[in-house]
Enzyme design. Structure first.
Site, PDB file in Angstrom:
ATOM      1  N   HIS A   1      11.715   1.589   2.244  1.00 22.75           N
ATOM      2  CA  HIS A   1      11.345   0.228   2.627  1.00 22.75           C
ATOM      3  C   HIS A   1      12.314  -0.289   3.686  1.00 22.75           C
ATOM      4  O   HIS A   1      12.333  -1.491   3.968  1.00 22.75           O
ATOM      5  CB  HIS A   1      11.371  -0.701   1.404  1.00 22.75           C
ATOM      6  CG  HIS A   1      10.329  -0.387   0.373  1.00 22.75           C
ATOM      7  ND1 HIS A   1       9.002  -0.231   0.683  1.00 22.75           N
ATOM      8  CD2 HIS A   1      10.426  -0.206  -0.974  1.00 22.75           C
ATOM      9  CE1 HIS A   1       8.316   0.036  -0.430  1.00 22.75           C
ATOM     10  NE2 HIS A   1       9.161   0.058  -1.433  1.00 22.75           N
TER      11      HIS A   1
ATOM     12  N   ARG B   1       0.759  -5.143   5.507  1.00 26.77           N
ATOM     13  CA  ARG B   1      -0.321  -5.849   4.823  1.00 26.77           C
ATOM     14  C   ARG B   1      -0.296  -7.326   5.189  1.00 26.77           C
ATOM     15  O   ARG B   1       0.763  -7.886   5.504  1.00 26.77           O
ATOM     16  CB  ARG B   1      -0.143  -5.678   3.301  1.00 26.77           C
ATOM     17  CG  ARG B   1      -1.334  -6.074   2.461  1.00 26.77           C
ATOM     18  CD  ARG B   1      -1.049  -5.759   1.003  1.00 26.77           C
ATOM     19  NE  ARG B   1      -2.228  -5.918   0.163  1.00 26.77           N
ATOM     20  CZ  ARG B   1      -2.242  -5.721  -1.159  1.00 26.77           C
ATOM     21  NH1 ARG B   1      -1.136  -5.350  -1.791  1.00 26.77           N
ATOM     22  NH2 ARG B   1      -3.362  -5.892  -1.850  1.00 26.77           N
TER      23      ARG B   1
ATOM     24  N   TYR C   1      -3.094  -2.328   6.232  1.00 24.75           N
ATOM     25  CA  TYR C   1      -3.762  -2.075   4.958  1.00 24.75           C
ATOM     26  C   TYR C   1      -5.232  -2.484   5.016  1.00 24.75           C
ATOM     27  O   TYR C   1      -6.115  -1.752   4.564  1.00 24.75           O
ATOM     28  CB  TYR C   1      -3.026  -2.862   3.868  1.00 24.75           C
ATOM     29  CG  TYR C   1      -3.536  -2.663   2.458  1.00 24.75           C
ATOM     30  CD1 TYR C   1      -2.986  -1.677   1.641  1.00 24.75           C
ATOM     31  CD2 TYR C   1      -4.522  -3.491   1.918  1.00 24.75           C
ATOM     32  CE1 TYR C   1      -3.421  -1.513   0.332  1.00 24.75           C
ATOM     33  CE2 TYR C   1      -4.964  -3.325   0.632  1.00 24.75           C
ATOM     34  CZ  TYR C   1      -4.408  -2.338  -0.168  1.00 24.75           C
ATOM     35  OH  TYR C   1      -4.853  -2.174  -1.463  1.00 24.75           O
TER      36      TYR C   1
ATOM     37  N   GLY D   1       0.797  -1.218   0.000  1.00 24.36           N
ATOM     38  CA  GLY D   1       0.000   0.000   0.000  1.00 24.36           C
ATOM     39  C   GLY D   1       0.829   1.267   0.000  1.00 24.36           C
ATOM     40  O   GLY D   1       0.334   2.334   0.384  1.00 24.36           O
TER      41      GLY D   1
ATOM     42  N   THR E   1       1.945   3.215  -2.448  1.00 27.44           N
ATOM     43  CA  THR E   1       1.424   4.261  -3.324  1.00 27.44           C
ATOM     44  C   THR E   1       0.252   4.985  -2.671  1.00 27.44           C
ATOM     45  O   THR E   1       0.163   6.222  -2.698  1.00 27.44           O
ATOM     46  CB  THR E   1       0.976   3.655  -4.669  1.00 27.44           C
ATOM     47  OG1 THR E   1       2.039   2.863  -5.209  1.00 27.44           O
ATOM     48  CG2 THR E   1       0.609   4.747  -5.666  1.00 27.44           C
TER      49      THR E   1
ATOM     50  N   SER F   1       1.161  -9.756  -4.322  1.00 30.03           N
ATOM     51  CA  SER F   1       1.393  -8.478  -4.988  1.00 30.03           C
ATOM     52  C   SER F   1       2.859  -8.314  -5.355  1.00 30.03           C
ATOM     53  O   SER F   1       3.194  -7.833  -6.443  1.00 30.03           O
ATOM     54  CB  SER F   1       0.934  -7.332  -4.089  1.00 30.03           C
ATOM     55  OG  SER F   1       1.028  -6.098  -4.756  1.00 30.03           O
TER      56      SER F   1
END
Length: 322
Positions: free
Chosen positions: A126, A148, A214, A65, A67, A156
Site C-alpha cells: 500500500h 477506487r 476499480y 480491490g 484482493t 469499505s
C-alpha cells in the site's frame, strides 16, 4: 484526540492519531500516514529491498480491490502452471499468494533471501509511490496501481477498520472517521495524494506504470483483463481468446466465486499483527455502496475535494450511486 511525540532514534516527528481510526495509531512520515508499527519497516524496506527488472509490484490504497487484483494478476501470470481444477486460489487466500512486502524482514540491517521465488516475482504494497523502495523505481520493474472512487474506498475502509476493534467495543462512528479521511488522515493517506503519485507516474512512464480504476474493471472486466495481461507481458493469444479463457479467468476470480470458497469462509491470515478471518476481505464488492452510508453533505464534501485535488491533473471518477 491527536497528540505529538518524538522518537529520537528515528529522528522523525510523529503525530499520533487516536480518534476515529482506533484500529491503528497512525504516524506521519514524508507527508503520508502510516501505522506506527510499520514506520521502521517502511524506512528499512525502502533502502534494502532488492528489486529485479521482471518483478511485478501491485499497489493500491487500502480497500480498493486489492484482493481482486491479486487474484487476477496471479491467475493471469501463472495460467500455464495451474489449471482451474487444481488452482492455488481454491485453497489459498489471494493475500497469501501475493504477499505484501514483509517489512519485519528488513529489520536489524537484514535483507531477506527472495531468490527462491518463481519468476516473475509478485509483490504487493500500500506504499505511496513516493515511498516505494528505491530499487523498484531504478529497476524499471512493472508497477500496477488499482484505485477506487473515494466514497466507496472510505466506506469499505471504515467497515474493515472496525474489524480490528475488541468485540465489546462499538464501531467507530462514521462521522468521526469521515472527518479524518476528508482531512487526509487515513492509513497510507492522504488518499488523494496517494492516487496522484501513481497517476503522474503512469503518465510519465506508461510502459512501466499501469493505472487502473476499480469501477472500470467492474464495468468491463474482459477489456481490462486483456489490458492487464498485455502489460504484464503475458498477453492472451488468439487461440486463448477463442477458447474463452479471458472470460473463464474473469468468472474464476470474481468476487462471488472467491467469496464462496471454503478457504475464504473459514481461513485466517495475519493483518497488522492480528489473525484476520479471510471472510472479512469479502464484504460486498459493489460500486456505489457509499450511498447507503454517507449523507448528502458527506458526498458533496468528497466530490468537491476530489475535484479540487485531482481534476487539474486529468484524473476523474464517474459518479455512481446518486
Amino acid at each position: 484526540m491527536a497528540t505529538s511525540n518524538i522518537v529520537p532514534e528515528l529522528e522523525v516527528p510523529l503525530s499520533i492519531v487516536e480518534k476515529g481510526w482506533k484500529s491503528s495509531h497512525l504516524t506521519q512520515y514524508q507527508g503520508f500516514w502510516l501505522p506506527i508499527e510499520f514506520l521502521s519497516g517502511v524506512m528499512a524496506c525502502r533502502e534494502r529491498f532488492e528489486a529485479c527488472k521482471d518483478d511485478i509490484m501491485l499497489n493500491t490504497t487500502p480497500k480498493s480491490g486489492t484482493t481482486w487484483l491479486k487474484a487476477l494478476t496471479f491467475t493471469i501470470s501463472n495460467r500455464t502452471r495451474h489449471d482451474f481444477h487444481n488452482h492455488p486460489l481454491l485453497t489459498t487466500n489471494p493475500h497469501a499468494l501475493v504477499p505484501n512486502l514483509k517489512l519485519d524482514q528488513y529489520a536489524d540491517d537484514k535483507v531477506p533471501d527472495l531468490t527462491n521465488l518463481p519468476s516473475p516475482r509478485l509483490f504487493c504494497s500500500h506504499f505511496p509511490y513516493e515511498l516505494l523502495p528505491t530499487s523498484i523505481i531504478e529497476s524499471n520493474c512493472r508497477i500496477i496501481y488499482l484505485c477506487r472512487n473515494p466514497k466507496d474506498a472510505f466506506v469499505s475502509l471504515w467497515h474493515f477498520s472496525n474489524n480490528f476493534l475488541p468485540e465489546d467495543e462499538p464501531p467507530v462512528p462514521i462521522e468521526e472517521a469521515f472527518e479524518l479521511f476528508h482531512g487526509g488522515i487515513s492509513i497510507f493517506g492522504p488518499f488523494w495524494e496517494h492516487l496522484l503519485g501513481y497517476w503522474k507516474a503512469s503518465l510519465e512512464r506508461p510502459e512501466r506504470v499501469l493505472f487502473m480504476k476499480y469501477e472500470e474493471l467492474k464495468e468491463d472486466p474482459t477489456f481490462h483483463l486483456k489490458r492487464l495481461a498485455e502489460f504484464l507481458g503475458f498477453p492472451f493469444s488468439i487461440e486463448e481468446e477463442r477458447q474463452g479463457l479471458v472470460e473463464k479467468i474473469e468468472r474464476f476470480c470474481s468476487f462471488e466465486s472467491l467469496m464462496s470458497l471454503e478457504v475464504n469462509k473459514s481461513g485466517k491470515i495475519g493483518v497488522l499483527g492480528k489473525a484476520m478471518p479471510n471472510k472479512n476481505f469479502f464484504r460486498r464488492g459493489i460500486v456505489g455502496d457509499w450511498k447507503n452510508h454517507l449523507t448528502a453533505e458527506m458526498s458533496e464534501k468528497l466530490d468537491q475535494l476530489s475535484q479540487q485535488k485531482l481534476e487539474a491533473f486529468g484524473l476523474t471518477f464517474k459518479d455512481v450511486g446518486k
